[in-house]
Scaffold this motif. Sequence first.
Motif, short mmCIF file in Angstrom:
data_model
loop_
_atom_site.label_atom_id
_atom_site.label_comp_id
_atom_site.label_asym_id
_atom_site.label_seq_id
_atom_site.Cartn_x
_atom_site.Cartn_y
_atom_site.Cartn_z
N HIS A 1 -1.45 4.18 -2.58
CA HIS A 1 -0.03 3.81 -2.70
C HIS A 1 0.38 3.81 -4.17
O HIS A 1 0.76 2.77 -4.71
CB HIS A 1 0.21 2.43 -2.07
CG HIS A 1 -0.08 2.38 -0.61
ND1 HIS A 1 -1.36 2.31 -0.11
CD2 HIS A 1 0.75 2.41 0.46
CE1 HIS A 1 -1.31 2.28 1.21
NE2 HIS A 1 -0.05 2.34 1.58
N ALA B 1 3.39 1.65 -6.21
CA ALA B 1 3.75 0.46 -5.43
C ALA B 1 3.99 -0.74 -6.36
O ALA B 1 3.55 -0.76 -7.51
CB ALA B 1 2.66 0.13 -4.43
N THR C 1 0.71 1.68 -10.72
CA THR C 1 1.06 0.58 -9.83
C THR C 1 1.54 -0.59 -10.68
O THR C 1 1.02 -0.85 -11.75
CB THR C 1 -0.17 0.15 -9.00
OG1 THR C 1 -0.62 1.27 -8.25
CG2 THR C 1 0.17 -0.99 -8.06
#
Length: 339
Positions: free
Chosen positions: A228, A231, A168
């Motif tokens: 996620h 991201a 991330t």
Amino acid sequence: MSRSPVLTFTDRGIYCPSGDFHIDPWRPVDRALITHGHSDHARWGHRRYLSTEAAAPVIRHRLGEIDLRTIAYGERRAIGGVTVSFHPAGHVPGSAQIRVEEAGEVWVVSGDYKVAEDGLSEPFEPVACHAFISECTFGLPVFRWTPQAQIAADLNHWWAANAAEGRTSVIGAYSLGKAQRIMAAVDPSIGPILTHGAVEATTVVMRNQGIALPPTTHVTPSFDAKAHPGALVIAPPSALGTPWANRFGPAAEAFASGWMALRGVRRRRGLARGFVMSDHADWDGLNQAIRATGAERVFVTHGYTSVFRRWLESQGYDAGIVETEYEGEEAAEPEPLVE
């Protein structure tokens, strides 16, 4: 007999005696003209406020129920014995320079500004004047900004590389202005854009006033941050390195700021990556803006004031320093660090 100056400098802020108002005051006053919504310029406690129409939604969001009137860019309005008008400063959406004219003499208060277009803020508009009150947050020759297109390319490359490695990307950026510049600059096809609550709240206000920004997802306390991967997370700088930021699993952290031009600042923050991005004018921008005003007198308010004043004097200006409580790029993050 010489006339009193159009603007004076007091312990409450920049004051116009003939109009009986202050500009960006830092202590409570009766009437405050506000250049923009950052917390060191728009403060709670004044009886009456005046800002641009575009700055008003964020100011109301941050200050709550206040008596705030608005004015369009370029509109001239008589206040007492002077005429005022607001002109684009290029700092953040809705930001303004405030022009004050009395008996043919013109003074301009710049607030904060930048001359390079960022694709989000109204472009800086030079305003001819006799006296110009300027910030100099980055008033040293070492500060010269990367063009916006190159910043966008660097951001996208960093994000895409992290995503390819399953990490991330967490970037610190002030919640008004810089966070939205990043959103507008990046390629949303790389992955989802997640936001800290302080960033999301300001972004919603700006979307509601018609500013086009890509979709974002607010990271709430119940949000599954690790669901996620790849991201891009945009958060206030103060959230970097906290449990809030550490919840995203394998991550790369970065900070977007003009101070990233100084390697020592990056080292002290322990960051592998810094993006040189600022909503303030760099060295060349400051000099360009001041020349464009045609002003003979220049007052500098915050930043490298002593150095920049000496430089201006060497260039033939009648230059002075005004002590204020404006804080420049470190200033405007009043929101809580974590949720």
